[in-house]
Design an enzyme around this catalytic site. Structure first.
Site, mmCIF file in Angstrom:
data_model
loop_
_atom_site.group_PDB
_atom_site.id
_atom_site.type_symbol
_atom_site.label_atom_id
_atom_site.label_comp_id
_atom_site.label_asym_id
_atom_site.label_seq_id
_atom_site.Cartn_x
_atom_site.Cartn_y
_atom_site.Cartn_z
ATOM 1 N N GLU A 192 0.829 -1.204 0.000
ATOM 2 C CA GLU A 192 0.000 0.000 0.000
ATOM 3 C C GLU A 192 0.865 1.257 0.000
ATOM 4 O O GLU A 192 1.830 1.327 0.765
ATOM 5 C CB GLU A 192 -0.920 0.030 1.228
ATOM 6 N N GLY A 326 3.315 2.153 11.004
ATOM 7 C CA GLY A 326 3.033 1.447 12.248
ATOM 8 C C GLY A 326 2.657 0.000 11.988
ATOM 9 O O GLY A 326 3.137 -0.921 12.634
ATOM 10 N N ASN A 330 -2.870 -6.073 5.432
ATOM 11 C CA ASN A 330 -2.974 -7.147 4.446
ATOM 12 C C ASN A 330 -3.960 -8.213 4.931
ATOM 13 O O ASN A 330 -3.875 -8.677 6.066
ATOM 14 C CB ASN A 330 -1.610 -7.815 4.239
ATOM 15 N N HIS A 362 -6.962 -1.343 14.976
ATOM 16 C CA HIS A 362 -7.008 -0.616 13.709
ATOM 17 C C HIS A 362 -6.896 -1.572 12.525
ATOM 18 O O HIS A 362 -7.713 -1.551 11.598
ATOM 19 C CB HIS A 362 -5.858 0.399 13.696
ATOM 20 N N GLU A 363 -5.892 -2.440 12.557
ATOM 21 C CA GLU A 363 -5.660 -3.334 11.415
ATOM 22 C C GLU A 363 -6.779 -4.376 11.276
ATOM 23 O O GLU A 363 -7.158 -4.747 10.157
ATOM 24 C CB GLU A 363 -4.305 -4.030 11.543
ATOM 25 N N GLU A 385 -9.234 4.626 6.264
ATOM 26 C CA GLU A 385 -8.426 4.985 7.427
ATOM 27 C C GLU A 385 -9.206 5.706 8.517
ATOM 28 O O GLU A 385 -8.974 5.483 9.705
ATOM 29 C CB GLU A 385 -7.226 5.827 6.985
#
Length: 894
Positions: A192, A326, A330, A362-363, A385
């Site tokens: 990304e 950070g 994926n 977050h991920e 985001e």
């Protein structure tokens, strides 16, 4: 993708230039961005590489829609000795419009052979085709011998080779040292936003979703991972294994991931039957337990909250030794900085636990927002985001209530407003074309502002209505791509016909124009007169006319702490209260993305309230008053003396967010003075700040007891006090450091006091050298951030220069850590000249790969414009306010 810099400690505004430039610099070394920035094109731009005067068959940065991918078969064979890899890509495509070429992306790949086959009745035998390259657009064209027919499926085969990238993008090399000192190499991807094309030829835009079948060749001693689980491994030879991974779900190229390493793992199953594994270098796998438990809880939460099953059988989380951002989302193989995933219960700080939990949240939120439903194009990156940032707080407040993360949300909004108040800001949804512009979208506006306006909408619609809308959005657009309006349509008409709200009309005012409103209120009896205007810093900028927001106002009064609501949709309006009040406080809890100005005696009434009974309003309301009053000074609406009057109450404040906000507003003022030789007033201001927090500093215990917020507060206060040479703090820290040094670093220091102890210890040459000797050891991995801060605030210029040089070399000090080391050196009164000189001397090395024409292009980047604006604003601010501060300090001794 999670940003690399996360701190709850007071920030220094004067270092913004260095931070933005160094962030840019490291991105530059990554070389992930095209050298072509302009939108205009000429015929000369489209001459195909190596083909004389022939024109490349496509003249736009965005790919044509003539051909779309359906399925990729990839074979990737990295050699971790030669640091090269070979690849074979077999891409099944559908033709939507007759064409004689297939245009796709490729960057730094040496293509050795390409063929096309297929068509109706398999009319096309596999035919070798000519490949033209157009490096400025990172595109290649496969030229078909005859037109490809609409509605037909074809298969493209491409064989290629490349070097493993030396940057942090594409398929790149990472390395680490074992405890015995052996250097080991691994290969990992980071695609990304536009770097999948560095690992395999592909349609590298978010809307070209396809399925992927990945095969990785490796040595038997290594382990391969990808998005999906391994279905079988084939021994090709005694020294070579080929791992076959299951077919992926339909997804964008930037979410593909694979790695080859010697990592170890620990695993657990979620309630829903998903296998969660944490991968790390063997010496650090004992630090994976916290992240594993957190990931299990969070993935279970999201499956329940979204009412949509996680569609893969596993979720791997890998801690990568060299990693620029950070973390990265994926699908099925999320990747992280080691400091964002590994936690040592004996050594790691409270802020480390908070950061790790939030980044995992977050991920994993991205597995739905971003992966399952993806923005159509990068101009709506905030849909990925902003949502992931917002969901961090929604999820962690449930899964880890002890962290009390909602307390810190308003800090993100303040961060966003710092950038969004500048003329060089941009709307949340902004048109972008080339890779450089795309990369610039990964900023506080997309992340923090995106999250803040979603939080405002969540509060306005109510939690249940908001949740119902986003669940509908995710269900309607699963495995598809969306735009702004798709989200707003999903959130509209969920309140019933009588209360139907056109969400899009309201939210377009927040996403399609930059900045935010300043709401001015004036109370006259029961009438409250309201007015909105565009808040913008900079005396030579006139805010654009015609800006108007639909502002969901909230307020409480001296007579009622029940939150009242009022939607302001016009430039002016009048609110009628049921009775006269002594004070009124708008933007309750700072849940709205706007700031307030209280005219007439409005501010005086609120300042009196804080002095007499500050707990009558919440700690977040107190923090927002501190923030707003200083923002008003910046645009000349209030005097600095009024803002400083408000801070007097802080000597009775004990809650983390008001204390942090007070420090965030006051510390940058004396930091500016440090650079202008204003020693006398600077020292008076430092003394004032220490004095207003003295009672709180003296109450701090030198241990790790208390809640997370109490521990975060202790860490920041003690570091601040010791750095300001508050003697009781310095004495205690020196005592701890000497005992720790005498034990050769084996004495266990309380995690929350390490930053202060190290900072004091590093002030001597012997202490600095001892600290750096520990920094090099794997056993101090979880303390590297604290040690870097301490090393960077030394007054020894030779040490500071050497430290930055080491970061550039990237061996002992990893290059990923260079930006914030230079930022800390820039904050140091002994170091800011060194930091600026370092940047200038190494500019070409850091940035040249980013731009083909440095002088022409780099100055146009938004982050450069922002840095220049902030510098100009700081100079203007100090010229106006210095004498007033001097006078106020003379009249207000604590």
């Amino acid at each position: 993708m999670a940003a690399a810099f996360f701190t709850l400690q007071p920030a220094d505004q004067s270092a913004v230039l260095m931070k933005t430039l160094l962030l840019l610099s490291v991105l530059s070394v990554a070389g992930s961005v095209s050298s072509d920035h302009h939108s205009g094109t000429s015929e000369a731009d489209h001459v195909a590489s190596g083909n004389g005067s022939k024109l490349f068959p496509w003249d736009k940065m965005r790919l044509p829609k003539h051909v779309t991918p359906v399925h990729y078969d990839l074979i990737i064979h990295p050699n971790l000795t030669t640091l090269t890899f070979t690849g074979f890509a077999k891409i099944e495509v559908t033709v939507n419009q007759q064409t004689t070429s297939v245009i796709l992306h490729s960057k730094h790949l040496q293509i050795t052979r390409a063929t096309i086959q297929g068509g109706k009745g398999n009319s096309y035998a596999e035919t070798e085709v000519m490949v033209w390259e157009h490096p400025p657009f990172e595109q290649i064209a496969l030229l078909a011998p005859e037109p490809l027919q609409v509605g037909q499926n074809y298969t493209v085969h491409i064989e290629y080779s490349a070097n493993l990238s030396e940057s942090f993008h594409g398929f790149y090399k990472s390395s680490y040292r074992t405890q015995e000192g052996e250097v080991r190499v691994l290969a990992i991807t980071q695609f990304e936003p536009t770097a999948a094309r560095m690992a395999f030829p592909c349609f590298d835009e978010p809307s070209f979703k396809a399925q992927f079948s990945v095969k990785i060749r490796r040595e038997p001693k290594h382990l391969a991972l990808s998005n999906m689980p391994i279905v079988r491994s084939v021994n090709i030879s005694k020294w070579l294994v080929e791992d076959h991974f299951d077919v992926s779900v339909k997804m964008s190229t930037y979410l593909v991931a694979f790695m080859v390493s010697d990592f170890k793992s620990v695993s657990k199953m979620t309630r829903h039957g998903i296998k969660i594994s944490i991968y790390a270098v063997p010496d650090k796998i004992n630090q994976a337990d916290y992240a594993l438990d957190a990931a299990v809880k969070l993935l279970d939460f999201y499956e329940d909250y979204f009412s949509i099953p996680y569609p893969l059988p596993k979720q791997d989380l890998a801690a990568i030794p060299d990693f620029q951002s950070g973390a990265m989302e994926n699908w099925g193989l999320t990747t992280y900085r080691e400091s964002a995933l590994l936690y040592d219960s004996e050594k790691s700080s409270a802020s480390s636990k908070l950061w790790i939990t939030m980044i995992i949240a977050h991920e994993l939120a991205h597995q739905w927002f971003g992966n399952l439903v993806t923005m159509e194009w990068w101009d709506d990156l905030w849909l990925n985001e902003g949502f992931a940032k917002f969901m961090e707080y929604v999820s962690v407040s449930v899964t880890h209530p002890e962290l009390k993360v909602v307390n810190y949300f308003l800090g993100k909004c303040f961060d966003a407003m710092e950038v969004d108040a500048l003329n060089s800001s941009h709307p949340v949804s902004t048109p972008v074309e080339d890779p450089a512009q795309i990369l610039e979208m990964f900023d506080d506006v997309s992340y923090e502002k995106g999250a803040c306006i979603l939080n405002m909408l969540w509060n306005y619609l109510t939690a249940d209505v908001f949740k119902a809308g986003i669940v509908q959005y995710l269900r309607n657009y699963s495995y598809q791509n969306t735009k702004n309006e798709d989200l707003w349509n999903s959130l509209t008409n969920l309140q019933g016909d009588d209360e139907s709200l056109e969400v899009g009309t309201m939210m377009n005012t927040w996403t399609l124009q930059k900045g935010f409103p300043l709401i001015t209120v004036m109370a006259k009896g029961k009438n409250v007169y309201l007015q909105q205007e565009h808040y913008m810093k900079g005396s030579h900028f006139s805010p654009p006319t015609g800006y108007l927001w639909h502002v969901p106002l909230t307020y409480i009064t001296s007579k009622s702490d029940t939150v009242q609501r009022f939607l302001l949709t016009t430039k002016t309006d009048v609110l009628i209260l049921p009775e006269e009040v002594e004070w009124i406080k708008f933007n309750v809890g700072m849940n709205g993305y706007y700031i307030m100005h209280y005219e007439d005696d409005g501010w005086d009434n609120l300042i009196s309230l804080l002095k007499e009974n500050h707990t009558a309003i919440s700690s977040n309301d107190r923090a927002s008053l501190i923030n707003n009053v200083f923002q008003l000074v910046s645009i000349g609406k209030l005097s600095i003396s009024k803002a400083l009057d408000l801070t007097l109450y802080l000597n009775r404040e004990s809650q983390i967010m008001p204390v942090f906000q007070g420090m965030n507003e006051l510390i940058p003022i004396y930091k500016l003075m440090e650079k202008r030789d204003m020693d006398n007033v600077e020292n008076q201001l430092k003394e004032y700040i220490v004095n207003i927090f003295k009672n709180l500093i003296d109450k701090q215990s030198w241990n790790d007891e208390g809640s997370v917020s109490e521990r975060l507060l202790r860490n920041s206060l003690l570091l601040f006090a010791c750095a300001r040479k508050y003697q009781p703090c310095v004495d205690k820290a020196e005592e701890y450091f000497m005992k720790w040094k005498e034990s050769d670093g084996t004495l266990r220091l309380p995690s929350d006091v390490k930053a202060a102890v190290y900072a004091v210890g590093a002030q001597t040459v012997q202490g600095w050298d001892f600290l750096f000797s520990k920094y090099r050891l794997p056993s101090f991995n979880t303390e590297k951030n604290e040690i870097e801060v301490a090393l960077s605030i030394s007054r020894n210029k030779e040490k500071l220069q050497w430290l930055m040089d080491q970061g550039l070399l990237g061996d002992i000090v990893k290059t990923q850590d260079l930006p914030h080391i230079v930022v800390f050196v820039a904050k140091n009164p002994s170091g800011y000249h060194l930091a600026w000189k370092f940047l200038k001397e190494n500019w070409n090395k850091l940035v040249k790969e980013f731009f083909s024409s440095l002088d022409e292009k780099s100055s146009h980047l938004r982050c450069i414009q922002q840095a220049i604006e902030i510098i100009e604003e700081n100079i203007r601010w100090m010229d106006i306010n210095f004498d007033k501060i001097k006078l106020w300090l003379q009249n207000n001794k604590i």
